[in-house]
Design a protein around this motif. Sequence first.
Motif: not given
Length: 167
Positions: A98-117
């Motif tokens: 496993g790779i530790s995606y998503p990180d905090v930034n990944d979660v914020q970017v996805a939420r800004a698009t209205g989606r889950r990371p």
Amino acid sequence: MAILRILLLGLVLIGVASCGGNSKFKSYNGPEVTRLVVLKGERKLRLYHGRKVLEEYDIGLGFQPRGHKIYEGDGRTPEGHYYINRRNPNSKYHLSLGISYPDVNDVQVARATGRRPGGDIFIHGRGKFYERGRGSDWTAGCIAVTDREIEQIYAMVRDGTPITIYP
């Protein structure tokens, strides 16, 4: 003569039994893997000890290989700095790390698009579910190698090992 044949047969059986079978769990006693580097453009995964490349593998990526993963289902492989955070010995893709995606930034970017990371990004083999003819980039965002290669990688790489994924 019969005793000699029996002894010879016994030695052959012992030799065959000591071959170890076809276990997917390999051992590794070489230098520690201190980091992994993925070069998406070159379709390469490199395992390093310090600055020395220990192994290099050809890889497959998500079915939309260009760009950083933004949201669940986009078919992209993430880019950035992560670490190996888990292993799955029962993966449907043979073995997986496993790779530790998503990180905090990944979660914020996805939420800004209205989606889950999304998540569940792994380095894995092909397993029973790989279909020939799918091309080299066939995963939902993971990094794919052959089953034989993931056996080697699984043995060499420890949880907590950093991985950097470049475009």
